[in-house]
Design a protein around this motif. Structure first.
Motif, short mmCIF file in Angstrom:
data_model
loop_
_atom_site.label_atom_id
_atom_site.label_comp_id
_atom_site.label_asym_id
_atom_site.label_seq_id
_atom_site.Cartn_x
_atom_site.Cartn_y
_atom_site.Cartn_z
N SER A 94 0.74 -1.18 -0.12
CA SER A 94 0.10 0.10 -0.12
C SER A 94 0.90 1.17 -0.10
O SER A 94 0.60 2.06 -0.74
N GLN A 95 1.71 1.26 0.82
CA GLN A 95 2.97 2.39 0.90
C GLN A 95 3.45 2.61 -0.46
O GLN A 95 3.72 3.54 -0.98
N GLU A 96 4.06 1.48 -0.96
CA GLU A 96 4.65 1.64 -2.43
C GLU A 96 3.83 2.07 -3.44
O GLU A 96 3.88 3.04 -4.33
N LEU A 97 2.66 1.74 -3.51
CA LEU A 97 1.69 2.03 -4.66
C LEU A 97 1.19 3.57 -4.39
O LEU A 97 1.37 4.32 -5.31
N HIS A 98 1.22 3.96 -2.85
CA HIS A 98 0.75 5.39 -2.80
C HIS A 98 2.01 6.23 -3.33
O HIS A 98 1.90 7.37 -3.99
N LYS A 99 3.16 5.65 -3.07
CA LYS A 99 4.42 6.52 -3.67
C LYS A 99 4.66 6.43 -5.16
O LYS A 99 4.76 7.50 -5.98
N ALA A 100 4.05 5.48 -5.78
CA ALA A 100 4.10 5.20 -7.17
C ALA A 100 3.10 6.02 -7.80
O ALA A 100 3.29 6.67 -8.93
N LEU A 101 1.94 6.30 -7.11
CA LEU A 101 0.91 7.28 -7.91
C LEU A 101 0.77 8.48 -7.32
O LEU A 101 0.09 9.52 -7.57
N GLY A 102 1.85 9.02 -6.36
CA GLY A 102 1.90 10.43 -5.74
C GLY A 102 2.12 11.54 -6.85
O GLY A 102 2.63 11.40 -7.81
N GLN A 103 1.47 12.59 -6.29
CA GLN A 103 1.50 13.65 -6.98
C GLN A 103 2.36 14.84 -6.46
O GLN A 103 2.29 16.13 -6.98
N THR A 104 2.08 14.77 -5.01
CA THR A 104 2.84 15.83 -4.35
C THR A 104 4.04 15.37 -3.47
O THR A 104 4.15 14.13 -3.31
N VAL A 105 4.92 16.03 -2.93
CA VAL A 105 5.85 15.83 -2.23
C VAL A 105 5.71 14.92 -0.91
O VAL A 105 6.19 14.01 -0.86
N LEU A 106 4.61 15.19 -0.41
CA LEU A 106 4.06 14.71 0.80
C LEU A 106 3.75 13.05 0.34
O LEU A 106 3.98 12.21 1.24
N ASP A 107 3.31 12.85 -0.90
CA ASP A 107 2.81 11.42 -1.18
C ASP A 107 4.07 10.67 -1.21
O ASP A 107 4.10 9.49 -1.16
N VAL A 108 5.38 11.10 -1.58
CA VAL A 108 6.42 10.28 -1.81
C VAL A 108 7.85 10.28 -0.89
O VAL A 108 8.44 9.71 -0.77
N MET A 109 7.69 11.48 -0.08
CA MET A 109 8.60 11.89 0.79
C MET A 109 9.12 10.68 1.87
O MET A 109 8.06 10.08 2.33
N SER A 110 10.35 10.65 2.22
CA SER A 110 10.49 9.90 3.43
C SER A 110 10.26 10.81 4.85
O SER A 110 10.92 11.90 4.84
N ARG A 111 9.62 10.32 5.84
CA ARG A 111 9.43 11.03 7.08
C ARG A 111 10.47 10.61 7.81
O ARG A 111 10.86 11.55 8.91
N LYS A 112 11.32 9.79 7.89
CA LYS A 112 12.42 9.38 8.56
C LYS A 112 13.63 10.01 8.09
O LYS A 112 14.26 9.71 6.98
N VAL A 113 14.16 11.01 8.81
CA VAL A 113 15.37 11.81 8.45
C VAL A 113 16.45 11.89 9.89
O VAL A 113 15.89 11.58 10.87
#
Length: 164
Positions: A94-113
């Motif tokens: 589900s997470q990978e699919l969300h990144k693959a279809l993302g349209q904004t930075v929030l959709d694909v960014m890593s939250r762990k920094v």
């Protein structure tokens, strides 16, 4: 002997002395195409993601963008008595699919920094990057406001100056 001198000189530096400041940044609501343009235009591999107050909320990197091209692979499963038993975590799909279809930075960014401070020891920061196998550290102040970025390239450039 020259190598020891280089390492000793570099080891006495702080993150703030060689970080890139101010860093280019992205915001969570930025269209993905704009973030990609920033990466390409400035020949960089990642950007800190900051909120409206300039606080670190994540990062977007070339690795995050690979899902846009590669897509998400279906999780492995087996059928057992008319039930589906997943062999991998379906939440990851589900997470990978969300990144693959993302349209904004929030959709694909890593939250762990990984965050460091400007007065942190450069040698410790380099060890952190090596041990965690990460390419960049976000440099923040006491309020988590991003004030710089430290990359492997910054460290290598510092080494090159020491050799000159």
């Amino acid at each position: 002997m020259a190598n020891k001198t280089v390492l000793t000189t570099t080891a006495t530096k702080t993150v703030g002395e060689i970080m890139t400041s101010p860093p280019l940044t992205a915001t969570p609501d930025m269209p993905l195409k704009d973030a990609v343009q920033l990466l390409v235009t400035h020949h960089i591999s990642g950007l800190p993601v900051v909120d409206d107050q300039g606080e670190a909320v994540g990062e977007i990197s070339e690795t995050d963008l690979m899902w846009q091209v590669s897509g998400a692979s279906l999780p492995a499963y087996v059928m057992l008595l008319d039930s589906v038993v997943y062999l991998t975590n379906p939440a990851r799909y589900s997470q990978e699919l969300h990144k693959a279809l993302g349209q904004t930075v929030l959709d694909v960014m890593s939250r762990k920094v990984t965050l460091v401070k400007a007065d942190d020891d450069l040698q410790r920061a380099a060890h952190l990057m090596h041990d965690k196998q990460i390419r960049r550290l976000l440099v923040v102040d006491d309020d988590r406001h991003v004030i710089g970025i430290l990359t492997r390239g910054d460290i290598v450039r510092e080494l090159a100056q020491q050799y000159s």
